[in-house]
Design a protein around this motif. Sequence first.
Motif, short mmCIF file in Angstrom:
data_model
loop_
_atom_site.label_atom_id
_atom_site.label_comp_id
_atom_site.label_asym_id
_atom_site.label_seq_id
_atom_site.Cartn_x
_atom_site.Cartn_y
_atom_site.Cartn_z
N THR A 132 3.67 -8.64 2.99
CA THR A 132 3.46 -7.73 1.86
C THR A 132 2.06 -8.04 1.35
O THR A 132 1.47 -9.06 1.71
CB THR A 132 4.48 -7.99 0.73
N PHE A 133 1.55 -7.19 0.48
CA PHE A 133 0.22 -7.46 -0.05
C PHE A 133 0.22 -8.76 -0.86
O PHE A 133 -0.73 -9.53 -0.79
CB PHE A 133 -0.30 -6.29 -0.89
N ALA A 134 1.30 -9.04 -1.58
CA ALA A 134 1.38 -10.28 -2.36
C ALA A 134 1.29 -11.50 -1.45
O ALA A 134 0.59 -12.47 -1.76
CB ALA A 134 2.67 -10.31 -3.17
N ARG A 135 1.99 -11.48 -0.32
CA ARG A 135 1.92 -12.61 0.62
C ARG A 135 0.53 -12.70 1.25
O ARG A 135 0.01 -13.79 1.47
CB ARG A 135 2.99 -12.47 1.70
N TYR A 136 -0.05 -11.55 1.54
CA TYR A 136 -1.41 -11.51 2.08
C TYR A 136 -2.38 -12.18 1.11
O TYR A 136 -3.26 -12.96 1.51
CB TYR A 136 -1.82 -10.06 2.36
N GLU A 137 -2.23 -11.89 -0.19
CA GLU A 137 -3.11 -12.49 -1.19
C GLU A 137 -3.04 -14.02 -1.16
O GLU A 137 -4.06 -14.70 -1.30
CB GLU A 137 -2.75 -12.00 -2.59
N VAL A 138 -1.84 -14.56 -0.98
CA VAL A 138 -1.69 -16.01 -0.90
C VAL A 138 -2.43 -16.54 0.32
O VAL A 138 -3.17 -17.54 0.23
CB VAL A 138 -0.20 -16.43 -0.86
N LEU A 139 -2.25 -15.89 1.47
CA LEU A 139 -2.94 -16.34 2.68
C LEU A 139 -4.46 -16.33 2.51
O LEU A 139 -5.14 -17.28 2.89
CB LEU A 139 -2.56 -15.46 3.88
N VAL A 140 -4.98 -15.26 1.93
CA VAL A 140 -6.44 -15.15 1.75
C VAL A 140 -6.93 -16.20 0.76
O VAL A 140 -7.97 -16.83 0.99
CB VAL A 140 -6.83 -13.73 1.32
N LEU A 141 -6.18 -16.42 -0.29
CA LEU A 141 -6.56 -17.45 -1.26
C LEU A 141 -6.64 -18.82 -0.59
O LEU A 141 -7.61 -19.56 -0.78
CB LEU A 141 -5.54 -17.47 -2.41
N LEU A 142 -5.67 -19.13 0.24
CA LEU A 142 -5.69 -20.42 0.95
C LEU A 142 -6.82 -20.45 1.97
O LEU A 142 -7.50 -21.47 2.14
CB LEU A 142 -4.35 -20.67 1.65
N GLN A 143 -7.03 -19.34 2.64
CA GLN A 143 -8.10 -19.25 3.64
C GLN A 143 -9.47 -19.45 2.99
O GLN A 143 -10.36 -20.06 3.57
CB GLN A 143 -8.02 -17.89 4.32
#
Length: 164
Positions: A56-67
Amino acid sequence: MNAPEPLPFDPVDRAAQIWAGRYPEAERMRAVTSLMRVHQLVITQLDELLRPLRLTFARYEVLVLLQFSKRGSLPLSIVGERLQVHATSVSSLVQRLVAAELITRERHPDDGRAAIAVITDKGREIAEQATALICEAKFFLDALSPQQADQLSTLLIAPRQAAG
């Protein structure tokens, strides 16, 4: 995704006109209603776009933040703070990303009571694929020019800052 036939009137403007005849703050009501409607449309489109990647976009945001973090990891409290979401939402997002093997949840090295999220190689790969899809779709804001997108971002700084 086929666009529905446009209405002969703008429902947000119509609601604002009616509101103005009964209540104060019609301009802000119109702004918030417009903002929420666009939010719903964009999130729905982004979630549909990311569904094949099981994101989902919310999960994507977490991945990008960690990246984007220096070490590929952040305490869960910082994830919530940066994304401006409640700790309960962070826990749910993290659980789903751990289950998908896109991140791991580990003990904080300095605080045994806290946890950190760490992006995996698979998570980095999926984040890159998702980013390519989202950029190609222009975040579903292609009705705005780059300058208009900048103006919108600038306008939204004050309410975000006021919220902390």
